[in-house]
Write an enzyme that holds these catalytic residues in place. Structure first.
Site, mmCIF file in Angstrom:
data_model
loop_
_atom_site.group_PDB
_atom_site.id
_atom_site.type_symbol
_atom_site.label_atom_id
_atom_site.label_comp_id
_atom_site.label_asym_id
_atom_site.label_seq_id
_atom_site.Cartn_x
_atom_site.Cartn_y
_atom_site.Cartn_z
ATOM 1 N N CYS A 10 -33.078 -0.802 -26.233
ATOM 2 C CA CYS A 10 -34.337 -1.436 -25.843
ATOM 3 C C CYS A 10 -34.204 -1.905 -24.393
ATOM 4 C CB CYS A 10 -34.670 -2.599 -26.767
ATOM 5 S SG CYS A 10 -36.317 -3.281 -26.441
ATOM 6 N N GLU A 68 -23.823 -3.926 -40.222
ATOM 7 C CA GLU A 68 -24.107 -5.059 -39.325
ATOM 8 C C GLU A 68 -22.900 -5.991 -39.323
ATOM 9 O OE1 GLU A 68 -25.039 -7.962 -36.993
ATOM 10 O OE2 GLU A 68 -26.321 -6.182 -37.091
#
Length: 444
Positions: free
Chosen positions: A382, A286
Site C-alpha cells: 500500500c 500473522e
C-alpha cells in the site's frame, strides 16, 4: 465538540495514537452522531492532515520558535488555524471558542497568546498565507508543494519519482491525498451481493465487482451484511489486488491458497470467500496474536476450513511449494493510504522505507518458495514508493532465477491508466483508490 477534537488530537500527537481509532472511541463515548460527528471528524482529521502547513504559518505568527511552545498549546493553535483557514467557521466565533477552550485546558495565562496568534492568522486567507510562507514554485517546486499541499518534502519527491513527473499530475495526486476517502464496502462472494449493499443505501463502485460506496459516510455497522461479516469495509484497491491474484490463470491444482501477511484480514476474507466457491482453502499467517484474532473475526462468516496461523512468514513451517496461490501483502510505509491516516505523513520518515526493505525482500522470497511450480504470487504494497515496489521485486527475482514477472494488467479489466506494466500501480487521483501496488510473479 472542539474539546472532544482537541483531546483526540492530544492522544494522537502526544501518545502516538491512531486518529481513526481514538476518534471513533471518542465519538461513541460522547454519543456524537450526524452533523456533530462530521464536524468533530473534520476538526481532527483536518488539523492532523495539514499540521505541517499550519506549523509554517504559525511560525510567522508567533514571536518565539514553535519548539519553545508547550505541545498542548501548539495543538490548540493548530486546531484554531484549521478552523480559520480550511473550514467554513466564522473567524470571530473560531477565535473566541479557541480562547475559551484554552482557558479550560491549559489555563487563563495562555489564552492571551492564543487570542493574539489566531487573530493574526485570521488576517490572511489560506492562499495568501501559502504565498507568504512557501518558496516560489519556480525556484523550489518540491518545497512549495510540501507547504502548499501538506506533505513532507521526502514524500513529495518519492511521489514524483513514482509518477515520473513533477508536473500537474503530481499536484493532482497530492490534492487527492488531502481529500477524505469514501467509505467503500465489499460484498464477500457467496455470502452477500452488491445489490444487498445498494439496498442498504450504497452505490456500486467503478472497478471491483464486489464493491459499493456508502454515500455520505455513515456507520457501515448499521448494515446487516457488514455487522454479520458477510460484507466488510475495504478500499476498492485492496479488493482489486486480491481479486487479481484469485483470477490469475493457473494450470493444475488450485486448492491451497496462502496469505503470508494476513492481519487484519480484509484481503484474507475476500480470498477465502472466493476460494470457498472453488473448493479452495486459505491459510492466513500473522505474526502478532492480537492481529491474528482480527483475521479470525474477518473469516468468521466464510464457510470452509480456513486456517489462521500465528507465525513468522519469513520462516515457513510448511514444505516448499505447498501452495497454488500466495499473497504477500508486505508491511510497508503506507504512503498509499495517507488520506485514511491523516497523522501518518508526519510520523513516517525516509529511514522507515530503508528499514522495511530487507523484511519486504525476505517475505517475497518466502512467498515464492511457498508456491508450487507454475503457481502464482501477488506481491502487494500500500505504497507507490519505488524502493518498496519494483525495486524489491527486481532484487528478489535477480537472486532466485526460478520465478518470472508476468503482466498483471489483464487482471484489472476496465481499469484505465495502468501505464506500461507488467506490474500495476493504482492511484487516488486516477482510480479513486488507495495507491495499491501489485506485481504478479509465477514460479517456473
Amino acid at each position: 465538540m472542539r474539546q472532544v477534537a482537541y483531546k483526540v488530537i492530544r492522544q494522537v500527537t502526544a501518545e502516538d495514537g491512531y486518529a481513526n481509532l481514538v476518534l471513533n472511541k471518542a465519538l461513541r463515548d460522547q454519543r456524537l452522531g450526524g452533523r456533530d460527528a462530521a464536524f468533530c471528524t473534520e476538526l481532527v482529521h483536518g488539523t492532523l492532515r495539514w499540521q505541517g502547513t499550519y506549523d509554517a504559518i504559525l511560525a510567522r505568527s508567533v514571536s518565539r520558535p514553535l519548539t519553545d511552545l508547550d505541545p498542548e498549546l501548539l495543538d490548540l493553535l493548530r486546531l484554531g488555524a484549521h478552523q480559520l483557514l480550511r473550514m467554513r467557521v466564522d473567524s470571530y466565533a473560531a477565535v473566541n471558542e479557541m480562547v475559551t477552550l484554552t482557558r479550560s485546558e491549559v489555563g487563563q495565562s495562555r489564552s492571551g497568546l492564543v487570542n493574539a496568534v489566531l487573530r493574526k492568522v485570521s488576517q490572511k486567507s489560506f492562499d495568501q498565507w501559502i504565498t507568504t510562507v512557501a518558496p516560489h514554485s519556480d525556484d523550489d517546486l518540491f518545497g512549495y508543494l510540501s507547504i502548499a499541499k501538506a506533505h513532507p518534502r521526502w514524500i513529495v519527491e518519492a511521489f514524483a519519482d513514482a509518477l515520473q513527473t513533477d508536473g500537474y499530475e503530481l499536484d493532482d495526486l497530492l490534492d487527492a491525498d488531502n481529500e477524505p476517502p469514501r467509505v467503500t464496502l465489499v460484498a464477500r462472494p457467496g455470502l452477500a451481493e452488491v445489490d444487498d449493499l445498494v439496498e442498504a443505501g450504497a452505490t456500486r463502485a467503478r472497478w471491483s465487482p464486489y464493491a459499493a460506496v456508502l454515500q455520505g459516510g455513515g456507520d457501515p455497522g448499521r448494515i446487516s451484511a457488514v455487522s454479520s461479516g458477510r460484507a466488510g469495509v475495504q478500499d476498492e484497491g485492496s479488493q482489486l489486488v486480491a481479486t487479481a491474484l484469485a483470477t490469475a490463470p493457473l494450470e493444475g491444482t488450485d486448492a491451497k491458497w496462502l496469505d503470508l501477511c494476513a492481519g487484519p484480514g480484509g484481503k484474507s476474507a475476500l480470498l477465502a470467500a472466493i476460494g470457498s466457491q472453488r473448493d479452495a482453502l486459505l491459510t492466513a499467517v500473522e505474526p502478532l496474536p492480537h492481529r491474528a484474532e482480527l483475521v479470525r473475526a474477518n473469516l468468521r462468516a466464510v464457510p470452509g476450513d480456513h486456517r489462521v496461523l500465528v507465525g513468522d512468514g519469513t520462516k515457513p513451517t510448511w514444505p516448499e511449494g505447498s501452495y497454488d496461490r500466495v499473497l504477500a501483502d508486505v508491511p510497508c510505509s503506507g504512503l498509499g493510504a495517507l488520506r485514511r491516516r491523516p497523522e501518518a505523513r508526519w510520523r513516517r520518515t525516509a529511514k522507515d522505507v530503508e528499514e522495511l526493505r530487507p523484511l519486504q525482500e525476505r517475505l517475497l522470497d518466502s512467498a515464492i518458495t511457498s508456491v508450487r511450480k507454475g503457481g502464482v504470487v501477488a506481491y502487494v504494497t500500500c505504497t507507490p514508493h519505488p524502493m518498496e515496489t519494483r525495486a524489491v521485486v527486481d532484487t528478489v527475482l535477480a537472486q532466485r532465477g526460478d520465478a518470472v514477472l508476468e503482466d498483471a494488467r489483464p487482471l484489472f479489466p476496465g481499469v484505465p491508466s495502468l501505464d506500461g506494466g507488467p506490474d500495476v500501480q493504482l492511484w487516488p487521483h486516477l482510480h479513486g483508490t488507495d495507491a495499491m501496488y501489485l506485481a504478479l510473479i509465477r514460479r517456473t
